[in-house]
Design a protein around this motif. Structure first.
Motif, PDB file in Angstrom:
ATOM      1  N   ARG A 148      -1.895  26.694 -49.077  1.00  0.00           N
ATOM      2  CA  ARG A 148      -1.479  27.534 -50.200  1.00  0.00           C
ATOM      3  C   ARG A 148      -1.046  26.650 -51.381  1.00  0.00           C
ATOM      4  NH1 ARG A 148       2.529  30.513 -47.701  1.00  0.00           N
ATOM      5  NH2 ARG A 148       0.937  31.076 -46.191  1.00  0.00           N
ATOM      6  N   GLY A 149      -0.316  25.601 -51.058  1.00  0.00           N
ATOM      7  CA  GLY A 149       0.120  24.662 -52.103  1.00  0.00           C
ATOM      8  C   GLY A 149      -1.071  24.029 -52.805  1.00  0.00           C
ATOM      9  N   ILE A 150      -2.099  23.675 -52.033  1.00  0.00           N
ATOM     10  CA  ILE A 150      -3.302  23.065 -52.624  1.00  0.00           C
ATOM     11  C   ILE A 150      -3.997  24.081 -53.531  1.00  0.00           C
ATOM     12  CG2 ILE A 150      -5.596  22.143 -52.090  1.00  0.00           C
ATOM     13  CD1 ILE A 150      -4.323  21.016 -49.472  1.00  0.00           C
ATOM     14  N   ARG A 151      -4.038  25.351 -53.065  1.00  0.00           N
ATOM     15  CA  ARG A 151      -4.677  26.398 -53.896  1.00  0.00           C
ATOM     16  C   ARG A 151      -3.906  26.589 -55.200  1.00  0.00           C
ATOM     17  NH1 ARG A 151      -6.610  29.493 -49.062  1.00  0.00           N
ATOM     18  NH2 ARG A 151      -8.738  28.653 -48.896  1.00  0.00           N
ATOM     19  N   ASN A 152      -2.579  26.406 -55.149  1.00  0.00           N
ATOM     20  CA  ASN A 152      -1.800  26.488 -56.395  1.00  0.00           C
ATOM     21  C   ASN A 152      -2.227  25.427 -57.395  1.00  0.00           C
ATOM     22  OD1 ASN A 152      -0.198  28.677 -56.121  1.00  0.00           O
ATOM     23  ND2 ASN A 152       1.480  27.568 -55.120  1.00  0.00           N
ATOM     24  N   LEU A 153      -2.690  24.284 -56.864  1.00  0.00           N
ATOM     25  CA  LEU A 153      -3.106  23.201 -57.763  1.00  0.00           C
ATOM     26  C   LEU A 153      -4.532  23.399 -58.265  1.00  0.00           C
ATOM     27  CD1 LEU A 153      -1.824  19.958 -55.941  1.00  0.00           C
ATOM     28  CD2 LEU A 153      -0.711  21.195 -57.786  1.00  0.00           C
ATOM     29  N   VAL A 154      -5.456  23.755 -57.346  1.00  0.00           N
ATOM     30  CA  VAL A 154      -6.877  23.740 -57.726  1.00  0.00           C
ATOM     31  C   VAL A 154      -7.526  25.116 -57.675  1.00  0.00           C
ATOM     32  CG1 VAL A 154      -7.147  21.361 -56.974  1.00  0.00           C
ATOM     33  CG2 VAL A 154      -7.735  23.191 -55.396  1.00  0.00           C
ATOM     34  N   GLY A 155      -6.712  26.124 -57.348  1.00  0.00           N
ATOM     35  CA  GLY A 155      -7.227  27.488 -57.319  1.00  0.00           C
ATOM     36  C   GLY A 155      -8.319  27.647 -56.287  1.00  0.00           C
ATOM     37  N   ASN A 156      -9.326  28.414 -56.670  1.00  0.00           N
ATOM     38  CA  ASN A 156     -10.394  28.773 -55.758  1.00  0.00           C
ATOM     39  C   ASN A 156     -11.332  27.607 -55.451  1.00  0.00           C
ATOM     40  OD1 ASN A 156     -11.203  30.815 -54.209  1.00  0.00           O
ATOM     41  ND2 ASN A 156     -12.605  31.731 -55.718  1.00  0.00           N
ATOM     42  N   ASN A 157     -11.109  26.482 -56.118  1.00  0.00           N
ATOM     43  CA  ASN A 157     -11.995  25.338 -55.895  1.00  0.00           C
ATOM     44  C   ASN A 157     -11.668  24.556 -54.632  1.00  0.00           C
ATOM     45  OD1 ASN A 157     -13.447  25.884 -58.183  1.00  0.00           O
ATOM     46  ND2 ASN A 157     -12.168  24.600 -59.497  1.00  0.00           N
ATOM     47  N   ALA A 158     -10.574  24.935 -53.948  1.00  0.00           N
ATOM     48  CA  ALA A 158     -10.277  24.294 -52.664  1.00  0.00           C
ATOM     49  C   ALA A 158     -11.326  24.758 -51.660  1.00  0.00           C
ATOM     50  CB  ALA A 158      -8.881  24.689 -52.201  1.00  0.00           C
ATOM     51  N   ALA A 159     -11.954  23.812 -50.964  1.00  0.00           N
ATOM     52  CA  ALA A 159     -12.989  24.163 -49.985  1.00  0.00           C
ATOM     53  C   ALA A 159     -12.527  23.753 -48.598  1.00  0.00           C
ATOM     54  CB  ALA A 159     -14.293  23.459 -50.339  1.00  0.00           C
ATOM     55  N   GLN A 160     -12.106  24.747 -47.831  1.00  0.00           N
ATOM     56  CA  GLN A 160     -11.543  24.459 -46.519  1.00  0.00           C
ATOM     57  C   GLN A 160     -12.643  24.003 -45.565  1.00  0.00           C
ATOM     58  OE1 GLN A 160      -9.148  27.672 -45.055  1.00  0.00           O
ATOM     59  NE2 GLN A 160      -8.882  26.697 -43.055  1.00  0.00           N
ATOM     60  N   MET A 161     -12.534  22.802 -45.044  1.00  0.00           N
ATOM     61  CA  MET A 161     -13.537  22.251 -44.131  1.00  0.00           C
ATOM     62  C   MET A 161     -13.123  22.453 -42.683  1.00  0.00           C
ATOM     63  SD  MET A 161     -15.402  20.831 -46.498  1.00  0.00           S
ATOM     64  CE  MET A 161     -16.500  19.778 -45.617  1.00  0.00           C
TER      65      MET A 161
END
Ligand SMILES: Nc1nc2c(ncn2[C@@H]2O[C@H](COP(=O)(O)OP(=O)(O)O)[C@@H](O)[C@H]2O)c(=O)[nH]1
Ligand SMILES: [Mg+2]
Length: 700
Positions: A148-161
């Motif tokens: 969630r913290g990462i999504r706060n930084l990069v929004g929808n561009n986080a790609a969960q592997m």
């Protein structure tokens, strides 16, 4: 050592908050690649990266350390960086030469202030970046909070592997690119691979499809393929993910336990197969306006991103090959000095270990020794025309101290040592203030300062004393005042005689000319310390010869260099010289200078003189629930609150604070907020010192 070409060299930098596990991850990567046979630990003070005595004393990384691994036909250079923002200089140097930034998140804390500070820089550089959620083995770890913290930084561009799961009590990781489950044994060793269990199939499929779409979005061809087939192969996905990373529009997220070596092999496999290589990067524009082509055929260009003073070795110079190939004994020109440097030795560095090599190709990172005069941010080039790579922009100092040698005869030694420390770490600045008559050291914070002190003592053998620098007050006046002075001296032969009458007034931009005078001449003197002296010739009937006016002005300026209240500079005064007397034999320049300075000083003291102090504008970012304490503290520092803004769970507070009250602010803010707040400050203006404080200062 095998020679790798630019398609098979990858430079990564590990960044992230203090204690997220970067050094441990670097150690595990070296182990996975077979470079070391036993993994050291930070606590055991035996990691390859934290080898420096200072780092072992602090129990944490202080310097960025270049390391390397060889893994399935690729050479991966790893820069392990410190996590505290006191060491921002080391972090920025490493980011500059990395092709991929690996941001390590501590799953126990999620995205921390330290992560955010570094993120703000990463975002500016536009470099391929991936996230690694570390410490998933820890009982209080939360993968979801971190994500969630990462999504706060990069929004929808986080790609969960990936995501972590427990499998029969053991740690597992589900990989949604490969659609496999890895199960780790607590004894270490390679993980076992399994198909994804039925219970996880729905979640894994959903994430896989999400990843396919994200991968397809970054490449026209892939997008068409995806619409045709409704899916992509693993290779096609890799291609799309790489394109997204290069556009800074896709940020893969992995999870690992660096300490227990879980997931690190998979992470390295991804870096090998997907992360951009040196050959994928764009050509670089030079300061001269030319282009450095990142190819082995181009003339050699090296960018110096770091230097380090090592006991018994001397200066180690770290570089990245920006074009061509560098070979032992190459002679290259330094574009700053115009001098030629010979690279007698080339190395790959692994912490303190040096491995000699004969050549390094474009994209690679290496080191050399014994250069004559080459510093961080310099470019060495083989091209006939000067080539200067854009320098790393280091942050301005956030803390300043006056510095002296404890033993007076060590002053020169101290100056030499500080010069060397600055050339290694440009975030340390040294200036001499002729106003304060102090040597001023600028750095990033208290920890940074403690390390500088350590280096001075242990490496350079000189003991230094640090103190709050004096404040650069200014003096000015509140109202007008007149005075006259007669200088007369009769001693034997020629005497001295001069008489000056003058009026002084507060000066401000755009004010009308003084009234009641016959203005013959006007000179505006821009004072080197800010503000003005406006000097009027209002002499009538030639009572003072014109040629004496510069001497009168000189006398006034002498007083202005050391004001009568506190010895500070005087600013913003206008002076009308309107009467006086001279003597045909005894008058001379010296006499008028003396009369001018006395008359001015007397008028100044009668013109309600006041002290001005430097005011800084502060921007403080505070978690909402910690606002109260921070405000109270700022108010006790005589701050004027200028405004407040909300951002996420933070308040951004702007205020004007006297420099005299800012001493130790970074330490105070850190302890008030457990390090969760950040601030920046910049000089704004000079303002009047309150009466009670002026009384104290003038008395002293
Ligand atoms: N449980 C657990 N602890 C870890 C892990 N990685 C690092 N640590 C611990 O976290 C602390 C900080 O690690 P370090 O590598 O120095 O962090 P750095 O400041 O990011 O370099 C050390 O005590 C490590 O042993 C991990 O994956 N799991
Ligand atoms: Mg570390």
């Amino acid at each position: 050592m095998k020679i790798y070409d630019d398609k098979h060299i990858k430079n990564i930098v590990l960044v992230g908050a203090h204690n997220s596990g970067k050094t441990t991850l670097a150690e595990t990567m070296l182990f996975e690649a077979g470079l070391i046979s036993r993994r050291g630990t930070v606590e055991g003070k035996n990691t390859v990266s934290d080898y420096h005595e200072l780092e072992q004393e602090r129990g944490a990384s202080v310097f960025a350390t270049p390391l390397h691994t060889e893994w399935r036909n690729y050479k991966i250079n790893i820069m392990d960086t410190p996590g505290l923002d006191d060491y921002l200089g080391e972090i920025l140097s490493s980011i500059r030469v990395a092709d991929t930034i690996v941001t390590v998140i501590n799953a126990r804390n999620g995205v921390e202030v330290g992560t955010e500070i570094i993120w703000n820089y990463i975002d500016k550089y536009n470099k391929p970046t991936l996230f690694v959620i570390n410490q998933i083995d820890h009982p209080t770890a939360s993968f979801e909070d971190s994500l969630r913290g990462i999504r706060n930084l990069v929004g929808n561009n986080a790609a969960q592997m990936q995501y972590p799961i427990k499998v029969d009590g053991a740690q597992g990781i589900i990989d949604v690119l490969k659609m496999k489950m890895y199960k780790f044994s607590s004894e270490g060793g390679k993980p076992e691979k399994f198909p994804i269990p039925d219970s996880e199939m729905e979640r894994a499929n959903a994430l896989h499809n999400e990843l396919v779409e994200k991968a397809a979005e970054n490449d026209e061809e892939l997008l068409e393929l995806f619409f045709e087939k409704g899916t992509l192969t693993e290779d096609e996905m890799r291609q799309g993910i790489k394109a997204g990373m290069l556009h800074h529009e896709l940020f893969p997220v992995f999870c690992v336990s660096a300490l227990q070596d879980m997931g690190s092999g998979r992470l390295m496999g991804f870096i090998d197969n997907v992360a951009p290589a040196a050959a994928d990067l764009k050509p670089e524009q030079t300061l001269e306006g030319d282009t450095v082509e990142p190819t082995p055929e181009a003339p050699t260009t090296l960018f110096i991103f770091k230097t380090l003073q090592q006991p018994n070795v001397g200066q180690v110079t770290f570089f990245k090959v920006k074009s061509g190939v560098v070979r032992v004994n190459d002679k290259l020109e330094n574009s700053r000095t115009g001098e030629s440097e010979t690279l007698n030795q080339l190395f790959i560095m692994d912490g303190k270990k040096r491995i000699a090599v004969n050549q390094l190709v474009v994209g690679d990172i290496g080191a050399t020794l014994k250069l004559k005069d080459t510093e961080t941010n310099d470019t060495l080039h083989a091209a006939p025309k000067a080539v200067t790579i854009r320098p790393i922009a280091y942050p301005q100092p956030r803390t300043k101290k006056a510095v002296w040698a404890v033993n007076q005869h060590d002053e020169e030694k101290l100056a030499e040592a500080l010069k060397k420390i600055h050339s290694q770490d440009p975030t340390v600045t040294i200036t001499y203030s002729s106003e304060l008559k102090q040597q001023i050291l600028g750095c990033q914070g208290e920890l940074h300062l403690a390390n500088i002190q350590w280096l001075l003592e242990k490496v350079y053998g000189v003991e230094a004393r640090f103190e709050a620098p004096k404040i650069a007050y200014r003096e000015t006046i509140n109202r007008s005042s007149s005075s006259s002075y007669r200088h007369k001296k009769q001693s034997g032969g020629a005497g001295q005689f001069a008489e000056v009458h003058l009026k002084i007034e507060p000066w401000e931009e755009g004010m009308p000319e003084p009234e009641g005078f016959n203005i013959r001449g006007k000179e505006e003197v821009e004072l080197p310390w800010g503000g003005k002296l406006v000097f009027y010739n209002c002499i009538v009937g030639g009572v003072i010869d014109l040629r004496y006016l510069p001497s009168i002005k000189k006398g006034i300026l002498e007083v202005m260099e050391s004001g009568p209240l506190t010895g500070s500079y005087i600013r913003d005064v206008r002076v009308m010289v309107y009467d006086g007397k001279m003597h045909s034999v005894d008058s001379n320049d010296i006499s008028f200078k003396i009369a001018g300075s006395h008359a001015f000083k007397e008028a100044f003291l009668n013109a309600a003189p006041k002290l001005l102090e430097p005011i800084h504008q502060l921007t403080v970012k505070v978690p909402e629930d910690m606002m109260g304490g921070v405000m109270t503290d700022l108010q006790s520092r005589r701050s004027l609150i200028l405004g407040m803004d909300n951002k996420d769970h933070f308040q951004i507070l702007k205020c004007a604070t006297p420099e005299a009250e800012l001493y130790g602010y970074s330490t105070s803010l850190r302890s008030l907020t457990q390090g969760k707040a950040t601030f920046s400050s910049a000089f704004a203006s000079y303002e009047v010192v309150p009466d009670n404080i002026q009384k104290e200062l003038v008395k002293g």
